[in-house]
Design a protein around this motif. Structure first.
Motif, PDB file in Angstrom:
ATOM      1  N   LEU A  95       0.909  -1.150  -0.181  1.00  0.00           N
ATOM      2  CA  LEU A  95      -0.078   0.053  -0.040  1.00  0.00           C
ATOM      3  C   LEU A  95       0.894   1.459  -0.070  1.00  0.00           C
ATOM      4  CD1 LEU A  95      -2.810  -0.918   2.578  1.00  0.00           C
ATOM      5  CD2 LEU A  95      -2.951  -0.863   0.098  1.00  0.00           C
ATOM      6  N   LYS A 148      -7.580   6.256 -10.919  1.00  0.00           N
ATOM      7  CA  LYS A 148      -6.574   5.527 -10.339  1.00  0.00           C
ATOM      8  C   LYS A 148      -5.325   6.315  -9.902  1.00  0.00           C
ATOM      9  CE  LYS A 148      -7.657   0.812 -10.404  1.00  0.00           C
ATOM     10  NZ  LYS A 148      -7.500  -0.154  -9.281  1.00  0.00           N
ATOM     11  N   HIS A 151      -4.414   9.375  -6.407  1.00  0.00           N
ATOM     12  CA  HIS A 151      -4.232   8.555  -5.213  1.00  0.00           C
ATOM     13  C   HIS A 151      -4.757   9.323  -4.071  1.00  0.00           C
ATOM     14  CE1 HIS A 151      -3.138   4.590  -4.429  1.00  0.00           C
ATOM     15  NE2 HIS A 151      -2.525   4.985  -3.328  1.00  0.00           N
ATOM     16  N   ARG A 152      -5.505   8.772  -3.234  1.00  0.00           N
ATOM     17  CA  ARG A 152      -6.172   9.336  -2.118  1.00  0.00           C
ATOM     18  C   ARG A 152      -6.352  10.751  -1.868  1.00  0.00           C
ATOM     19  NH1 ARG A 152      -1.470   5.831   1.007  1.00  0.00           N
ATOM     20  NH2 ARG A 152      -1.993   3.764   0.196  1.00  0.00           N
ATOM     21  N   ARG A 169      -6.729  -1.051   7.762  1.00  0.00           N
ATOM     22  CA  ARG A 169      -6.320  -1.745   6.754  1.00  0.00           C
ATOM     23  C   ARG A 169      -7.317  -3.044   6.406  1.00  0.00           C
ATOM     24  NH1 ARG A 169      -2.912   0.975   8.860  1.00  0.00           N
ATOM     25  NH2 ARG A 169      -0.569   0.676   8.839  1.00  0.00           N
ATOM     26  N   TRP A 171      -6.874  -5.734   3.036  1.00  0.00           N
ATOM     27  CA  TRP A 171      -6.127  -6.286   2.169  1.00  0.00           C
ATOM     28  C   TRP A 171      -6.373  -7.766   1.709  1.00  0.00           C
ATOM     29  CZ3 TRP A 171      -2.795 -10.717   2.412  1.00  0.00           C
ATOM     30  CH2 TRP A 171      -1.943 -10.923   1.425  1.00  0.00           C
ATOM     31  N   ASP A 208      -8.501   6.294   5.230  1.00  0.00           N
ATOM     32  CA  ASP A 208      -7.585   6.721   4.094  1.00  0.00           C
ATOM     33  C   ASP A 208      -7.757   5.692   2.784  1.00  0.00           C
ATOM     34  OD1 ASP A 208      -5.725   8.088   2.535  1.00  0.00           O
ATOM     35  OD2 ASP A 208      -3.949   7.351   3.906  1.00  0.00           O
ATOM     36  N   THR A 210      -7.639   3.513  -0.396  1.00  0.00           N
ATOM     37  CA  THR A 210      -6.948   3.561  -1.790  1.00  0.00           C
ATOM     38  C   THR A 210      -8.259   3.479  -2.946  1.00  0.00           C
ATOM     39  OG1 THR A 210      -6.957   1.224  -1.823  1.00  0.00           O
ATOM     40  CG2 THR A 210      -4.817   2.331  -0.918  1.00  0.00           C
ATOM     41  N   ASP A 212      -8.725   1.146  -5.004  1.00  0.00           N
ATOM     42  CA  ASP A 212      -9.168  -0.362  -4.543  1.00  0.00           C
ATOM     43  C   ASP A 212     -10.149  -0.403  -3.460  1.00  0.00           C
ATOM     44  OD1 ASP A 212      -8.406  -1.671  -6.780  1.00  0.00           O
ATOM     45  OD2 ASP A 212      -6.740  -2.527  -5.719  1.00  0.00           O
ATOM     46  N   LYS A 214     -11.946   2.225  -1.937  1.00  0.00           N
ATOM     47  CA  LYS A 214     -13.119   3.018  -2.384  1.00  0.00           C
ATOM     48  C   LYS A 214     -14.228   2.120  -3.015  1.00  0.00           C
ATOM     49  CE  LYS A 214     -14.467   7.546  -3.262  1.00  0.00           C
ATOM     50  NZ  LYS A 214     -14.731   8.282  -4.584  1.00  0.00           N
TER      51      LYS A 214
END
Ligand code: ACO
Ligand code: ZN
Length: 223
Positions: A95, A148, A151-152, A169, A171, A208, A210, A212, A214
């Protein structure tokens, strides 16, 4: 005909000569020695990191046909904490997060999705929070091919709303995505975060996210 062929070659340029490793998921150029070396190093570290040997004491909080979810709490035995740290390092690496220490380390709950092949293929780290800020919808969301890349940079509302649980997190292993593993991790979190109640999607917040993250969160919270 020549023009058509040229077009195909151009379109494939990005992945020309690229291979995806079927065990670690890394995309690299097999003909490039530097790339290959990088892959060998990543491959071993990654597979070692996600290896799950089975624990004497494990807290299984959900079970599925293709795996199970194990909950790790701050005062668990060292072997469990160490595995969580190893996985978090891999996740943060992917990340691009710097090593951040959680605000209340003794209130963190970590959920690991363990596959049938005894690998940690999903990870969700949650902590208690008091408030969250809604992401405002972007005007150009649907037609923007660059989303994309921003970013953030989402716009957040400055009006806080009460929340209970923050997901710091989430993932899923690259080769296991889109199999509802993230969805099952969040469902399990909502069920286990506070004893005796099922949290609503309003009470959880993604920190926060990313791109993906979101996409997943938007889909998850609307269904
Ligand atoms: N693009 C579009 N829609 C998506 C995506 C995506 N990349 N990922 C999930 N969704 C939506 C889909 O609608 C999906 O349902 P469908 O497959 O039936 O269409 C639904 O969300 C549920 O998806 P899952 O299969 O449960 O999600 P998955 O297990 O693939 O994990 C995750 C999603 C965790 C975001 C994964 O892509 C990932 O690990 N990405 C890299 C790490 C990352 O960016 N994590 C988020 C960081 S933000 C944070 O940690 C707070
Ligand atoms: Zn590999």
């Amino acid at each position: 005909k020549e023009i058509k062929d040229q077009f195909i070659i151009d379109a494939g340029q990005k992945y020309f000569g690229a291979t995806m490793c079927k065990s670690c998921g890394m995309i690299y150029t097999a003909s490039n020695p530097e790339d290959e070396l990088q892959h060998v190093q990543y491959h071993q570290r990654f597979l070692e990191g996600i290896k799950y040997t089975g624990w004497k004491k494990e807290r299984v909080v959900a079970q599925f046909w293709d795996g199970k979810i194990v909950l790790v709490l701050p005062h668990d035995p060292n072997y469990a904490i160490r595995k969580v740290e190893d996985v978090q390092e891999l996740v943060d690496n992917e990340l691009g997060f710097q090593q951040v220490t959680p605000r209340c380390p003794n209130k963190t709950k970590t959920f690991l999705f363990i596959s049938d092949e005894k690998k940690v293929v999903g990870c969700l780290i949650a902590e208690p929070i008091k408030q969250a800020f809604r992401i405002l919808t972007e005007p150009s969301d649907s037609e923007s091919p660059t989303s994309k890349e921003c970013h953030r940079a989402w716009q957040c509302s400055n009006v806080p709303h009460p929340a209970v649980c923050g997901i710091s997190r989430i993932w899923v292993f690259r080769l296991k995505r889109r199999k509802r593993i993230a969805r099952r991790l969040v469902d399990t979190l909502r069920n286990c975060f506070m004893f005796g109640c099922f949290l609503s999607t309003d009470e959880i917040a993604f920190s926060d996210p990313t791109p993906d993250g979101k996409l997943f969160a938007t889909k998850y919270c609307n269904t």
